[in-house]
Scaffold this active site. Sequence first.
Site, PDB file in Angstrom:
ATOM      1  N   LYS A 141     -22.144  -0.427  12.449  1.00  0.00           N
ATOM      2  CA  LYS A 141     -20.589  -1.906  12.619  1.00  0.00           C
ATOM      3  C   LYS A 141     -20.330  -1.098  14.540  1.00  0.00           C
ATOM      4  O   LYS A 141     -20.126  -2.526  15.249  1.00  0.00           O
ATOM      5  CB  LYS A 141     -19.230  -2.225  11.950  1.00  0.00           C
ATOM      6  CG  LYS A 141     -18.348  -2.921  12.867  1.00  0.00           C
ATOM      7  CD  LYS A 141     -18.812  -3.972  12.450  1.00  0.00           C
ATOM      8  CE  LYS A 141     -17.920  -5.073  12.444  1.00  0.00           C
ATOM      9  NZ  LYS A 141     -17.635  -6.047  14.416  1.00  0.00           N
TER      10      LYS A 141
ATOM     11  N   GLU B  73     -23.393  -6.191  20.715  1.00  0.00           N
ATOM     12  CA  GLU B  73     -22.327  -7.864  21.286  1.00  0.00           C
ATOM     13  C   GLU B  73     -21.916  -7.352  22.522  1.00  0.00           C
ATOM     14  O   GLU B  73     -21.558  -9.048  23.190  1.00  0.00           O
ATOM     15  CB  GLU B  73     -21.295  -8.096  20.174  1.00  0.00           C
ATOM     16  CG  GLU B  73     -20.182  -9.121  19.848  1.00  0.00           C
ATOM     17  CD  GLU B  73     -18.338  -8.260  19.374  1.00  0.00           C
ATOM     18  OE1 GLU B  73     -19.286  -8.514  17.812  1.00  0.00           O
ATOM     19  OE2 GLU B  73     -17.579  -8.448  19.452  1.00  0.00           O
TER      20      GLU B  73
HETATM   21  C1  3PG Z   1     -15.658  -8.849  16.710  1.00  0.00           C
HETATM   22  O1  3PG Z   1     -15.410  -9.396  16.127  1.00  0.00           O
HETATM   23  O2  3PG Z   1     -16.560  -8.029  16.836  1.00  0.00           O
HETATM   24  C2  3PG Z   1     -14.671  -7.662  18.038  1.00  0.00           C
HETATM   25  O3  3PG Z   1     -12.964  -6.941  16.796  1.00  0.00           O
HETATM   26  C3  3PG Z   1     -14.333  -8.118  18.880  1.00  0.00           C
HETATM   27  O4  3PG Z   1     -13.761  -6.795  19.978  1.00  0.00           O
HETATM   28  P1  3PG Z   1     -13.186  -6.659  21.438  1.00  0.00           P
HETATM   29  O5  3PG Z   1     -11.832  -7.128  20.588  1.00  0.00           O
HETATM   30  O6  3PG Z   1     -13.211  -5.148  21.698  1.00  0.00           O
HETATM   31  O7  3PG Z   1     -13.709  -7.977  21.852  1.00  0.00           O
END
Ligand code: 3PG
Length: 332
Positions: A42, A49
């Site tokens: 994850k 991401e």
């Molecule tokens: C997600 O939903 O993948 C994370 O909560 C996003 O994380 P971030 O707050 O570090 O952008």
Amino acid sequence: MPGGAPDAYLRVQPIFEAIAARVNNEPCVTYLGPGSAGHFVKMVHNGIEYALMQVIAESYDLLKRGFGLSENDLGAIYKKWNQGTLASYLLEITADIFYQVDDQSHKPLIDLILDEASQKGTGKWASEEAMDLQVPLPSIDTAVSMRDLSVLKSQREAASKIYSPRVNPQENDFELFQLQLYNALHAAFIICFAQGFAILQAGSIAHQYQLKLEDIARIWRGGCIIRANLLGQILSAFQAKPDLPNLLFDPQLGAHELLADQLDLRQVVAKAAHLGIPAPGLMASLAYFDTYRSAWLPASLIQAQRDYFGAHTYERSDEKGIYHTHWSHDER
Ligand code: 3PG
């Protein structure tokens, strides 16, 4: 993305499979490995991401400041792009975001959102872990750094008064640029995923997770933020060769698609540099590709410098062994 004790997973498996997203009627969940394997996967998911969000944001900047596109035009472009090989949840929501109108001002909401990106830290963890494992993730590292740079809003505002970036929207060749940008994003997506899967492989060995990259590609196809059509091809790549050292070696994704698209990634990066529009995620992705495909690198000079100033020794390419030279100072 569950990991832990295998017998514990067997107890919750029916529940997880019942609530999981499905692709081709397969649940997007599976047991990933012992201990913290699930958390590790994850964490890497979130690193990827960050990198994908950064390169999408850069494409937005190029279209907005580089070509002066309106929010409606932007919405239409990302909607169209989401029909092709780039189809992904992140592109889908990007199109929706551009169409969203603020209830109070009736202006596009995106224009009213402060340009400072927050983070809860999972992308940073991925970068930290990558540095410990010595796995290069420049697209993810850059995405973390750019969120940090975005929050220096008052400094950026002050610097903009001194350096006054002049971005004159381009008027020519928009059709061509749109195509190049699409291909550039496609190349960057492949490179970002390649980095993510590389750290999954290294982390699996280092932490004895016994990760199956094929399973991870399969469950990431639905129900998670980085779900993308590309993951179907990544799944095929690891099905064909489970120990593929890097996705760039997959004949379809690498030698066929990336080899073609990197030409446009190069054009887009050059255009961004020319216009003075920051595109560090795209640039880092291109640099990763160019470095990874270089049989020779100037790291030889770094080794020579280390040996010169610190007697750190070096290896030679023509003979085995560890060497140190008494470097002579040139008086010329
Ligand atoms: C997600 O939903 O993948 C994370 O909560 C996003 O994380 P971030 O707050 O570090 O952008």
